[in-house]
Structures are given as C-alpha cells and as structure tokens.
Motif scaffolding. Structure first.
Motif, mmCIF file in Angstrom:
data_model
loop_
_atom_site.group_PDB
_atom_site.id
_atom_site.type_symbol
_atom_site.label_atom_id
_atom_site.label_comp_id
_atom_site.label_asym_id
_atom_site.label_seq_id
_atom_site.Cartn_x
_atom_site.Cartn_y
_atom_site.Cartn_z
ATOM 1 N N SER A 127 0.831 -1.201 0.000
ATOM 2 C CA SER A 127 0.000 0.000 0.000
ATOM 3 C C SER A 127 0.869 1.257 0.000
ATOM 4 C CB SER A 127 -0.912 -0.002 1.232
ATOM 5 O OG SER A 127 -1.602 1.220 1.357
ATOM 6 N N VAL A 128 0.355 2.310 -0.624
ATOM 7 C CA VAL A 128 1.083 3.579 -0.664
ATOM 8 C C VAL A 128 0.868 4.394 0.608
ATOM 9 C CG1 VAL A 128 1.011 3.699 -3.174
ATOM 10 C CG2 VAL A 128 -0.856 4.699 -1.855
ATOM 11 N N GLN A 129 -0.022 3.941 1.490
ATOM 12 C CA GLN A 129 -0.277 4.667 2.723
ATOM 13 C C GLN A 129 0.930 4.576 3.659
ATOM 14 O OE1 GLN A 129 -2.895 6.578 3.341
ATOM 15 N NE2 GLN A 129 -3.708 6.083 1.307
ATOM 16 N N PRO A 130 1.316 5.686 4.294
ATOM 17 C CA PRO A 130 2.460 5.649 5.218
ATOM 18 C C PRO A 130 2.123 4.855 6.469
ATOM 19 C CG PRO A 130 1.377 7.786 5.327
ATOM 20 C CD PRO A 130 0.709 7.040 4.206
ATOM 21 N N PRO A 131 3.131 4.321 7.136
ATOM 22 C CA PRO A 131 2.874 3.574 8.378
ATOM 23 C C PRO A 131 2.403 4.493 9.492
ATOM 24 C CG PRO A 131 5.233 3.847 8.034
ATOM 25 C CD PRO A 131 4.568 4.359 6.799
ATOM 26 N N SER A 132 1.780 3.917 10.497
ATOM 27 C CA SER A 132 1.282 4.702 11.619
ATOM 28 C C SER A 132 2.440 5.220 12.465
ATOM 29 C CB SER A 132 0.346 3.847 12.487
ATOM 30 O OG SER A 132 1.071 2.779 13.091
ATOM 31 N N ALA A 133 2.172 6.312 13.180
ATOM 32 C CA ALA A 133 3.193 6.887 14.057
ATOM 33 C C ALA A 133 3.579 5.912 15.162
ATOM 34 C CB ALA A 133 2.679 8.196 14.652
ATOM 35 N N TYR A 134 2.621 5.108 15.609
ATOM 36 C CA TYR A 134 2.923 4.120 16.651
ATOM 37 C C TYR A 134 3.922 3.082 16.149
ATOM 38 C CZ TYR A 134 2.282 0.179 19.819
ATOM 39 O OH TYR A 134 2.502 -0.867 20.684
ATOM 40 N N LEU A 135 3.732 2.614 14.903
ATOM 41 C CA LEU A 135 4.651 1.618 14.348
ATOM 42 C C LEU A 135 6.044 2.205 14.165
ATOM 43 C CD1 LEU A 135 5.003 -1.242 13.261
ATOM 44 C CD2 LEU A 135 4.283 -0.411 11.010
ATOM 45 N N VAL A 136 6.125 3.463 13.723
ATOM 46 C CA VAL A 136 7.423 4.118 13.559
ATOM 47 C C VAL A 136 8.143 4.221 14.898
ATOM 48 C CG1 VAL A 136 8.577 6.275 12.920
ATOM 49 C CG2 VAL A 136 6.714 5.402 11.506
ATOM 50 N N GLN A 137 7.416 4.637 15.922
ATOM 51 C CA GLN A 137 8.039 4.761 17.242
ATOM 52 C C GLN A 137 8.436 3.397 17.802
ATOM 53 O OE1 GLN A 137 6.677 7.843 19.883
ATOM 54 N NE2 GLN A 137 6.521 6.409 21.584
ATOM 55 N N THR A 138 7.645 2.374 17.515
ATOM 56 C CA THR A 138 7.998 1.029 17.969
ATOM 57 C C THR A 138 9.305 0.572 17.341
ATOM 58 O OG1 THR A 138 5.651 0.483 18.245
ATOM 59 C CG2 THR A 138 7.200 -1.350 18.097
ATOM 60 N N TYR A 139 9.488 0.841 16.055
ATOM 61 C CA TYR A 139 10.746 0.490 15.382
ATOM 62 C C TYR A 139 11.912 1.237 16.031
ATOM 63 C CZ TYR A 139 9.440 -2.438 11.380
ATOM 64 O OH TYR A 139 9.057 -3.489 10.579
ATOM 65 N N LEU A 140 11.735 2.533 16.304
ATOM 66 C CA LEU A 140 12.812 3.320 16.903
ATOM 67 C C LEU A 140 13.182 2.790 18.281
ATOM 68 C CD1 LEU A 140 11.791 6.969 15.903
ATOM 69 C CD2 LEU A 140 13.536 5.525 14.862
ATOM 70 N N GLU A 141 12.186 2.468 19.076
ATOM 71 C CA GLU A 141 12.466 1.968 20.423
ATOM 72 C C GLU A 141 13.178 0.626 20.381
ATOM 73 O OE1 GLU A 141 8.644 1.907 22.216
ATOM 74 O OE2 GLU A 141 8.642 4.051 22.734
ATOM 75 N N LYS A 142 12.802 -0.236 19.439
ATOM 76 C CA LYS A 142 13.461 -1.542 19.341
ATOM 77 C C LYS A 142 14.896 -1.389 18.857
ATOM 78 C CE LYS A 142 12.620 -6.273 17.882
ATOM 79 N NZ LYS A 142 12.721 -6.735 19.268
ATOM 80 N N ILE A 143 15.129 -0.479 17.904
ATOM 81 C CA ILE A 143 16.494 -0.241 17.416
ATOM 82 C C ILE A 143 17.358 0.314 18.543
ATOM 83 C CG2 ILE A 143 17.874 1.197 15.853
ATOM 84 C CD1 ILE A 143 15.614 0.943 13.819
ATOM 85 N N ALA A 144 16.821 1.264 19.299
ATOM 86 C CA ALA A 144 17.570 1.834 20.417
ATOM 87 C C ALA A 144 17.887 0.766 21.463
ATOM 88 C CB ALA A 144 16.783 2.980 21.043
#
Length: 284
Positions: free
Chosen positions: A155-172
């Motif tokens: 889908s061309v829809q961007p991911p949710s802000a929650y999913l983006v923050q979840t990725y950042l927290e897991k990477i950190a």
C-alpha cells in the motif's frame, strides 16, 4: 472471461514464472542487506547529542516500507512457484481455476506495484489466456480477489506513528542507545501517520558553529536560558573570568499594515517586536 488463446503460450509463461522467483530472491536479499545498514544509521542518529529524532523517524518509515516490500516479495514468490507447478492445469483449462483466481489476480495487480520486469510478461500471458475483463478485475481488485496481506504491504499509505516509534524503540534497545521520544504520542495520534518534521531536533546555528548547539524548542520559550548557560560555560572555560554575552539574534519586525497612503518606514523610536508572528489568512 474468454481471451486470445492463440497468443497465449505456456512455453513463455513458465520460464517467466521461474525467472520471477529468482528475481524476487535477489531483490529481497538486496533490500535485507540495505535494511541492516539503515538500522545502524538510525541507531547513530538516536545516539547523537542531541538526538536527531526527526531524521531517524523518516529513516524508520523508509525501513518499514522496505520491510513490508520484502514480506510481499516472499508471498509473490510463492505464488509464482505454485503457478509454475500448475502450468499444465492452467493451459488445459478454459477458465481460470477457482483456487488460482486470487493467486493470478495478485500477480497481475502486483505487476504495477513492484519493480520486477518478469511480472509484465506474466500479466500479458494471463491477459491472453483469460481476457481483458479478467485483467481489469484484478487491477481494480473487484470482489476483493487480491491477497489482503500483499495489498496491505504494498500500500502507498504511510505507516502509523505508533509503528514508527515502535521500530525506533526496538532499534535503540538492540544497540543499547539511551533514547526516549521527546514528544510522547497522544492517544489520538497512534493510528495516524507520522507528522511532518518542524525542525525540533535541528540545532540553532549549527552550520557556522557560532551559536550554541541547542535544539529548536518550537517557539515555546523553553530555551530562553540558553544564552545564560552559554555565558556560564564560557566563564567556567576562562577560569572564572566573565565573558560577554552572546549577541542576540536579529528578529525581523512585522511589516505595517494599511493602504499605500499610510505605509511608511519605521520611525527611529519604534522598536522591533520581540518575536515576529505572521498573520495567516482565515479559511473561507
């Protein structure tokens, strides 16, 4: 559902399906290698002082999109494998077998969504076999025939802000970076796309290095003590000697309003306002 059986050739379709499987594997492995590099870059951005959080969020959104694409590649690869094994059933069936409608329709739809050239020829062969109406129904997903997981991942829809923050927290967490989001998500923003960056994580005067490396506070006034902190730091570095305060940044005064007869230059006694706030037009 009738197509042009004369132009359909199983001898062309099966090799294209086999080559598409290989192409999906190569493209998926390449994206996976690039994603590992993206993860390291995001961890570096979060570890900076101050953290470049906005840039990290943008890279995380790109990482999620690549992750979704690889997932879709693997499903499409399975579809190509299945159709390659059932090429004789496809060739000797006048209409599309019911259990293959979703599989074939998904490949036809995905031919315009992914950069796999073999899918173009595969779509052409199925259009010859089953006709233009079948092809149009697949492209428009009439009846919801497309694989829902593939449609969601591409889908061309961007991911949710929650999913983006979840990725950042897991990477950190995986890279042992002490980072917490500067602005926590609100309940109403969890399912919404990531907001556009406003430059909160961009240092003030970072290009010349003349101003203190203080992030922009968004105009909230939370950094009003920054010049005092800089003066104290300079006094400490000079062994207690008092250092002159940093020069204040010039603030553009607001232009006077009125018609051409009343507009004049600012008098010598008029002082510029402490902060320029432009007046935006009211939507009608």
């Amino acid at each position: 559902m009738m197509g042009n059986f004369c132009n359909y050739k199983a001898s062309k379709l099966k090799p294209q399906l086999k080559m598409a499987v290989t192409r999906f594997q190569i493209a998926g492995n390449k994206k996976s290698a690039l994603m590992k590099q993206q993860i390291r870059e995001i961890a570096t951005l979060l570890a900076d002082d101050p953290p470049k959080e906005e840039k990290a969020r943008i890279k995380a959104e790109a990482l999620i999109r690549d992750d979704n694409t690889v997932e879709a590649y693997e499903i499409l690869q399975l579809n190509c494998d299945l159709l390659s094994e059932r090429i004789h059933l496809i060739t000797h069936s006048r209409d599309c077998p019911p259990d293959l409608v979703s599989c074939i329709s998904t490949l036809i739809w995905a031919s315009g969504m992914v950069d796999i050239p073999e899918l173009i020829e595969i779509r052409k062969q199925f259009r010859y076999k089953y006709g233009k109406e079948f092809d149009a129904a697949a492209m428009q997903n009439l009846g919801g025939v497309i694989n829902e997981r593939v449609a969601a991942r591409l889908s061309v829809q961007p991911p949710s802000a929650y999913l983006v923050q979840t990725y950042l927290e897991k990477i950190a967490d995986e890279h042992e970076v002490d980072w917490k989001p500067k602005v926590p998500l609100k309940a109403g923003d969890i399912a919404e796309p990531m907001p556009a960056p406003v430059g909160v994580s961009v240092p003030v005067g970072g290009g010349s290095g003349l101003n203190p490396s203080v992030p922009y506070d968004g105009g909230s006034g939370s950094n009003n003590s920054a010049p005092q902190q800089q003066q104290q730091q300079q006094q400490h570095n000079h062994g207690g000697a008092s250092a002159p305060p940093a020069s204040p940044s010039f603030v553009m005064p607001e232009a006077p309003r009125g018609d051409a007869s009343t507009v004049s230059t600012m008098s010598s006694t008029q002082q510029p306002s402490s902060k320029y706030i432009p007046v935006l037009p009211t939507p009608t």
